[in-house]
Design an enzyme around this catalytic site. Structure first.
Site, PDB file in Angstrom:
ATOM      1  N   ARG A 164       1.000  -1.056  -0.118  1.00  0.00           N
ATOM      2  CA  ARG A 164       0.332   0.112  -0.223  1.00  0.00           C
ATOM      3  C   ARG A 164       0.952   0.975   0.139  1.00  0.00           C
ATOM      4  O   ARG A 164       2.248   1.681   0.762  1.00  0.00           O
ATOM      5  CB  ARG A 164      -0.990  -0.110   1.308  1.00  0.00           C
TER       6      ARG A 164
ATOM      7  N   ASP B  16      -2.858   4.286  -2.542  1.00  0.00           N
ATOM      8  CA  ASP B  16      -4.443   5.161  -2.473  1.00  0.00           C
ATOM      9  C   ASP B  16      -4.939   6.520  -3.150  1.00  0.00           C
ATOM     10  O   ASP B  16      -6.063   6.580  -3.185  1.00  0.00           O
ATOM     11  CB  ASP B  16      -4.095   4.871  -1.048  1.00  0.00           C
TER      12      ASP B  16
ATOM     13  N   ASP C 148      -7.545   8.464  21.012  1.00  0.00           N
ATOM     14  CA  ASP C 148      -8.150   7.370  20.516  1.00  0.00           C
ATOM     15  C   ASP C 148      -9.872   7.695  20.972  1.00  0.00           C
ATOM     16  O   ASP C 148     -10.241   8.135  22.287  1.00  0.00           O
ATOM     17  CB  ASP C 148      -7.654   6.276  21.825  1.00  0.00           C
TER      18      ASP C 148
ATOM     19  N   ARG D 277     -12.560   5.744  21.674  1.00  0.00           N
ATOM     20  CA  ARG D 277     -12.840   4.873  23.044  1.00  0.00           C
ATOM     21  C   ARG D 277     -12.941   5.370  24.158  1.00  0.00           C
ATOM     22  O   ARG D 277     -13.356   5.494  25.028  1.00  0.00           O
ATOM     23  CB  ARG D 277     -12.071   2.853  22.912  1.00  0.00           C
TER      24      ARG D 277
ATOM     25  N   ILE E  77     -13.005   3.970  13.468  1.00  0.00           N
ATOM     26  CA  ILE E  77     -14.350   4.573  14.236  1.00  0.00           C
ATOM     27  C   ILE E  77     -15.380   4.311  13.687  1.00  0.00           C
ATOM     28  O   ILE E  77     -16.720   4.178  14.113  1.00  0.00           O
ATOM     29  CB  ILE E  77     -14.334   6.271  14.065  1.00  0.00           C
TER      30      ILE E  77
END
Length: 358
Positions: free
Chosen positions: A73, A130, A259, A261, A307
């Site tokens: 990638r 990409d 993050d 979370r 997410i």
């Protein structure tokens, strides 16, 4: 696990390098179907040799088939590479030049390619960009509002997360609508407008730093802010780059974490964590609305990325924020970048890429 079916066209070692980790997957590809044989995520070190040692040990322990091709990638293809391709010296030279647009990602990818060539000198290596998915965007989306003389230097909108977008189209298959918006929401985040299977607009621009507010990246920012920091704070270019890509976004706003979370856990008692979340969600909704303008409406909005796939509260916030769009269908589909790398690598080596795939 052992030997691969004799019907497999190729065994691809797909390498997906991020800013903090390296992900690998060994895939058997038969026609249009990649089958994962083995895979893992390894924390990034400065020594890519350690990474390949770890991969070799894992393949040996699993008695896995040896790869026949390696796929990489590549975040930024630069102005001269708009299609996935076999890697040769000319490609490496263009990737070296493209580091000017994405130095963090570009240097890491080049180092990984060179180490892979040293470890597997007999195997073909494939670059999967990409940026390739967005290469056909119309001029109104590609051009940036700066003096046109800079276009000759490759200064334009490129767009990113193209492999993720390709994988969404592949999974939708015949269910792909005419007007599709893909929101790849992870550590990096972007929103792309797809008309009849082709990218026509996207939120990221010259680099992967623009568009949506991200985990540690600013997203779109008044350029006057940067001028102020240069002029009034005498901020060096290197410090400015660090701020834009590593110290801003939800990390910068919250002062706590990048993050989602952790921000969710802190939101009940931390106003800055809540603000960071709300800014991210508002930014996504604004970019989706912009893509609706480019498309003349939306048939389906796909949420993907870490997410997008896993944070139910973000999904609900986006639903609420876009409730004014008539009859909008929102669905979640997993990003399959590595499978897409495996398919492109196998097809490029065999010369039998199906016409209906990107």
């Amino acid at each position: 696990m052992g030997a691969v079916s004799r019907h497999a066209d190729a065994v691809v070692l797909a390498l997906n390098s991020g800013s903090s980790s390296l992900k690998y997957g060994l895939y058997a590809v038969a026609g249009s179907y990649p089958t994962l044989l083995l895979g893992d995520v390894i924390e990034t070190t400065d020594d890519h040799g350690v990474f390949f040692d770890t991969v070799s040990i894992a393949l040996r322990k699993a008695n896995a088939s040896a790869p026949t091709v390696i796929g990489h990638r590549i975040v930024h293809g630069g102005p001269h590479r708009d299609r996935h391709c076999l890697i040769d010296d000319a490609v490496l030279a263009d990737l070296e030049a493209a580091c000017a647009f994405a130095p963090l990602h570009g240097r890491a990818s080049l180092a990984l390619i060179r180490m892979a060539q040293a470890r597997y000198p007999a195997l073909p290596q494939v670059a999967c960009f990409d940026t390739a998915f967005h290469a056909g965007m119309p001029d109104v989306a590609k051009a940036l509002p700066i003096p046109r003389a800079y276009r000759a230097d490759g200064v334009r909108r490129y767009g990113f997360h193209g492999l993720s977008c390709e994988s969404i189209l592949r999974q939708l298959g015949d269910d792909m609508p005419a007007r599709l918006v893909i929101a790849h929401l992870g550590n990096g985040a972007s929103v792309t407008a797809v008309l009849d299977g082709r990218s026509i607009d996207t939120s990221m621009g010259l680099t992967p730093s623009g568009g949506v507010v991200m985990a540690t990246r600013t997203g779109d920012l008044d350029p006057g802010v940067l001028l102020f920091l240069l002029r009034e704070k005498a901020m060096p270019a290197a410090a400015l780059a660090t701020m834009i890509d590593h110290a801003s976004g939800m990390m910068g706003v919250s002062g706590l974490s990048s993050d989602m979370r952790r921000l969710r856990d802190a939101a009940a008692t931390d106003a800055d964590a809540t603000l960071a979340i709300r800014m991210f969600q508002r930014s996504v909704c604004k970019q989706v609305a912009a893509m609706a303008a480019s498309l003349g409406g939306i048939d389906i909005l796909v949420l993907t990325g870490g997410i997008g796939e896993n944070d139910a509260a973000t999904t609900q916030a986006i639903r609420d924020g876009l409730a004014w769009l008539p009859a909008l269908r929102i669905t979640t589909i997993p990003s399959q970048e590595d499978e897409q790398i495996a398919l492109h690598a196998a097809w490029l080596c065999s010369g039998s890429k199906p016409d209906h795939f990107l």
